[in-house]
Write a protein that holds these residues in place. Structure first.
Motif, PDB file in Angstrom:
ATOM      1  N   ASP A   1     -10.989   2.012  -6.609  1.00 44.90           N
ATOM      2  CA  ASP A   1     -10.016   3.086  -6.702  1.00 44.90           C
ATOM      3  C   ASP A   1      -8.747   2.662  -5.958  1.00 44.90           C
ATOM      4  OD1 ASP A   1      -9.217   5.650  -4.845  1.00 44.90           O
ATOM      5  OD2 ASP A   1      -9.564   6.250  -6.924  1.00 44.90           O
ATOM      6  N   SER A   2      -7.621   2.629  -6.663  1.00 46.94           N
ATOM      7  CA  SER A   2      -6.382   2.110  -6.083  1.00 46.94           C
ATOM      8  C   SER A   2      -5.860   2.986  -4.944  1.00 46.94           C
ATOM      9  CB  SER A   2      -5.317   1.943  -7.155  1.00 46.94           C
ATOM     10  OG  SER A   2      -4.940   3.199  -7.671  1.00 46.94           O
ATOM     11  N   LYS A   3      -6.134   4.285  -4.988  1.00 46.81           N
ATOM     12  CA  LYS A   3      -5.682   5.165  -3.905  1.00 46.81           C
ATOM     13  C   LYS A   3      -6.381   4.801  -2.592  1.00 46.81           C
ATOM     14  CE  LYS A   3      -4.640   9.932  -2.856  1.00 46.81           C
ATOM     15  NZ  LYS A   3      -4.667  11.307  -3.313  1.00 46.81           N
ATOM     16  N   LYS A   4      -7.684   4.518  -2.656  1.00 46.42           N
ATOM     17  CA  LYS A   4      -8.429   4.117  -1.460  1.00 46.42           C
ATOM     18  C   LYS A   4      -7.929   2.768  -0.948  1.00 46.42           C
ATOM     19  CE  LYS A   4     -12.732   6.532  -2.383  1.00 46.42           C
ATOM     20  NZ  LYS A   4     -14.157   6.387  -2.686  1.00 46.42           N
ATOM     21  N   ILE A   5      -7.648   1.864  -1.867  1.00 46.73           N
ATOM     22  CA  ILE A   5      -7.138   0.543  -1.469  1.00 46.73           C
ATOM     23  C   ILE A   5      -5.792   0.694  -0.784  1.00 46.73           C
ATOM     24  CG2 ILE A   5      -6.263  -1.661  -2.333  1.00 46.73           C
ATOM     25  CD1 ILE A   5      -8.458  -1.459  -4.520  1.00 46.73           C
ATOM     26  N   ASN A   6      -4.896   1.489  -1.379  1.00 46.60           N
ATOM     27  CA  ASN A   6      -3.577   1.693  -0.779  1.00 46.60           C
ATOM     28  C   ASN A   6      -3.679   2.354   0.588  1.00 46.60           C
ATOM     29  OD1 ASN A   6      -2.254   0.529  -2.928  1.00 46.60           O
ATOM     30  ND2 ASN A   6      -1.856   2.473  -3.957  1.00 46.60           N
ATOM     31  N   THR A   7      -4.593   3.297   0.742  1.00 48.68           N
ATOM     32  CA  THR A   7      -4.799   3.952   2.031  1.00 48.68           C
ATOM     33  C   THR A   7      -5.299   2.953   3.071  1.00 48.68           C
ATOM     34  OG1 THR A   7      -5.278   6.043   0.935  1.00 48.68           O
ATOM     35  CG2 THR A   7      -6.018   5.825   3.210  1.00 48.68           C
ATOM     36  N   ALA A   8      -6.242   2.103   2.670  1.00 50.26           N
ATOM     37  CA  ALA A   8      -6.773   1.090   3.587  1.00 50.26           C
ATOM     38  C   ALA A   8      -5.695   0.081   3.969  1.00 50.26           C
ATOM     39  CB  ALA A   8      -7.968   0.377   2.955  1.00 50.26           C
ATOM     40  N   VAL A   9      -4.890  -0.314   3.005  1.00 49.60           N
ATOM     41  CA  VAL A   9      -3.801  -1.263   3.279  1.00 49.60           C
ATOM     42  C   VAL A   9      -2.813  -0.646   4.263  1.00 49.60           C
ATOM     43  CG1 VAL A   9      -1.790  -2.409   2.257  1.00 49.60           C
ATOM     44  CG2 VAL A   9      -4.012  -2.571   1.139  1.00 49.60           C
ATOM     45  N   GLU A  10      -2.442   0.598   4.033  1.00 46.05           N
ATOM     46  CA  GLU A  10      -1.498   1.260   4.935  1.00 46.05           C
ATOM     47  C   GLU A  10      -2.067   1.375   6.350  1.00 46.05           C
ATOM     48  OE1 GLU A  10       1.748   2.068   4.720  1.00 46.05           O
ATOM     49  OE2 GLU A  10       1.529   0.944   2.864  1.00 46.05           O
ATOM     50  N   ALA A  11      -3.347   1.705   6.469  1.00 43.79           N
ATOM     51  CA  ALA A  11      -3.983   1.812   7.792  1.00 43.79           C
ATOM     52  C   ALA A  11      -3.992   0.461   8.488  1.00 43.79           C
ATOM     53  CB  ALA A  11      -5.405   2.345   7.652  1.00 43.79           C
ATOM     54  N   ALA A  12      -4.299  -0.586   7.753  1.00 40.22           N
ATOM     55  CA  ALA A  12      -4.327  -1.935   8.341  1.00 40.22           C
ATOM     56  C   ALA A  12      -2.928  -2.361   8.776  1.00 40.22           C
ATOM     57  CB  ALA A  12      -4.902  -2.929   7.340  1.00 40.22           C
ATOM     58  N   ARG A  13      -1.929  -1.995   7.982  1.00 41.28           N
ATOM     59  CA  ARG A  13      -0.558  -2.395   8.312  1.00 41.28           C
ATOM     60  C   ARG A  13      -0.039  -1.672   9.552  1.00 41.28           C
ATOM     61  NH1 ARG A  13       2.168  -5.263   4.831  1.00 41.28           N
ATOM     62  NH2 ARG A  13       4.191  -4.315   5.118  1.00 41.28           N
ATOM     63  N   PRO A  70       6.573  -3.819   1.777  1.00 38.76           N
ATOM     64  CA  PRO A  70       6.140  -5.088   1.184  1.00 38.76           C
ATOM     65  C   PRO A  70       7.279  -5.902   0.559  1.00 38.76           C
ATOM     66  CG  PRO A  70       4.556  -3.383   0.659  1.00 38.76           C
ATOM     67  CD  PRO A  70       5.731  -2.699   1.317  1.00 38.76           C
ATOM     68  N   ALA A  71       8.270  -5.227  -0.032  1.00 37.59           N
ATOM     69  CA  ALA A  71       9.383  -5.950  -0.648  1.00 37.59           C
ATOM     70  C   ALA A  71      10.172  -6.749   0.392  1.00 37.59           C
ATOM     71  CB  ALA A  71      10.306  -4.981  -1.387  1.00 37.59           C
ATOM     72  N   ALA A  72      10.196  -6.275   1.622  1.00 37.54           N
ATOM     73  CA  ALA A  72      10.890  -7.009   2.682  1.00 37.54           C
ATOM     74  C   ALA A  72      10.177  -8.327   2.979  1.00 37.54           C
ATOM     75  CB  ALA A  72      10.987  -6.159   3.947  1.00 37.54           C
ATOM     76  N   VAL A  73       8.850  -8.330   2.890  1.00 39.72           N
ATOM     77  CA  VAL A  73       8.076  -9.556   3.122  1.00 39.72           C
ATOM     78  C   VAL A  73       8.404 -10.583   2.033  1.00 39.72           C
ATOM     79  CG1 VAL A  73       5.761 -10.532   3.410  1.00 39.72           C
ATOM     80  CG2 VAL A  73       6.269  -8.235   4.280  1.00 39.72           C
ATOM     81  N   TYR A  74       8.514 -10.112   0.799  1.00 33.38           N
ATOM     82  CA  TYR A  74       8.887 -10.989  -0.320  1.00 33.38           C
ATOM     83  C   TYR A  74      10.279 -11.597  -0.088  1.00 33.38           C
ATOM     84  CZ  TYR A  74      10.361 -12.340  -5.024  1.00 33.38           C
ATOM     85  OH  TYR A  74      10.845 -13.025  -6.100  1.00 33.38           O
ATOM     86  N   ASP A 106       2.386  -8.625  -6.634  1.00 39.06           N
ATOM     87  CA  ASP A 106       3.217  -7.729  -7.446  1.00 39.06           C
ATOM     88  C   ASP A 106       3.823  -6.613  -6.613  1.00 39.06           C
ATOM     89  OD1 ASP A 106       2.800  -9.181  -9.756  1.00 39.06           O
ATOM     90  OD2 ASP A 106       1.161  -7.901 -10.470  1.00 39.06           O
ATOM     91  N   ILE A 107       3.054  -6.077  -5.660  1.00 40.72           N
ATOM     92  CA  ILE A 107       3.563  -4.973  -4.836  1.00 40.72           C
ATOM     93  C   ILE A 107       4.745  -5.433  -3.976  1.00 40.72           C
ATOM     94  CG2 ILE A 107       1.966  -5.250  -2.895  1.00 40.72           C
ATOM     95  CD1 ILE A 107       1.839  -2.196  -2.730  1.00 40.72           C
ATOM     96  N   ALA A 108       4.722  -6.675  -3.529  1.00 40.94           N
ATOM     97  CA  ALA A 108       5.838  -7.194  -2.732  1.00 40.94           C
ATOM     98  C   ALA A 108       7.026  -7.545  -3.635  1.00 40.94           C
ATOM     99  CB  ALA A 108       5.395  -8.406  -1.929  1.00 40.94           C
ATOM    100  N   LYS A 109       6.757  -8.237  -4.726  1.00 43.25           N
ATOM    101  CA  LYS A 109       7.839  -8.656  -5.631  1.00 43.25           C
ATOM    102  C   LYS A 109       8.561  -7.474  -6.264  1.00 43.25           C
ATOM    103  CE  LYS A 109       6.051 -13.076  -7.272  1.00 43.25           C
ATOM    104  NZ  LYS A 109       5.566 -13.769  -8.482  1.00 43.25           N
ATOM    105  N   ASN A 110       7.807  -6.431  -6.602  1.00 43.89           N
ATOM    106  CA  ASN A 110       8.382  -5.309  -7.346  1.00 43.89           C
ATOM    107  C   ASN A 110       8.600  -4.068  -6.499  1.00 43.89           C
ATOM    108  OD1 ASN A 110       8.188  -6.882  -9.722  1.00 43.89           O
ATOM    109  ND2 ASN A 110       6.043  -6.330  -9.903  1.00 43.89           N
TER     110      ASN A 110
END
Length: 125
Positions: A1-13, A70-74, A106-110
């Motif tokens: 589920d992409s919502k759970k992945i995005n939530t986990a990514v945000e928490a890790a960041r 993420p775009a700033a990292v790109y 893709d999330i960083a590039k776009n």
């Protein structure tokens, strides 16, 4: 589920990252550098200095917003690989370690970039 992945990514960041803390430490010890490329084999690290004042300001702005943009990292990856061609894999790995995002994903590039405000510009000087 992409919502759970995005939530986990945000928490890790949001968590402090040892690689990013090391970068901040290296920059505090070498204030003339804008970034330090850490060599994985323990050889001499590379201090990066932006030649153009606007490039320096933009890179510093990108570093400030990269933990949540993420775009700033790109874009940081683009700056660094243009200055040190041939080190793309090292730069990519280091940015992934520091910010928890693949600069070539893709999330960083776009991803969306916020505009730099006048207050952001003032804080760079």
């Amino acid at each position: 589920d992409s919502k759970k992945i995005n939530t986990a990514v945000e928490a890790a960041r949001q968590a402090p990252d040892p690689a990013l803390r090391k970068q901040d430490y290296l920059l505090s010890k070498n204030p003339s550098f804008d970034y330090v490329i850490v060599m994985p084999d323990g050889n001499k690290d590379f201090g990066v200095q932006m030649d153009h004042p606007m490039g320096k300001m933009m890179f510093n702005f990108l570093r400030q917003i990269a933990p949540n943009t993420p775009a700033a990292v790109y874009r940081m990856y683009g700056f660094l690989k243009s200055i040190h061609p041939g080190m793309e894999d090292i730069i990519r790995g280091q940015l992934m370690a520091e910010y928890g995002i693949d600069p070539l994903s893709d999330i960083a590039k776009n991803g969306q970039m916020p505009e730099m405000s006048k207050e952001d510009m003032r804080s760079m000087f």
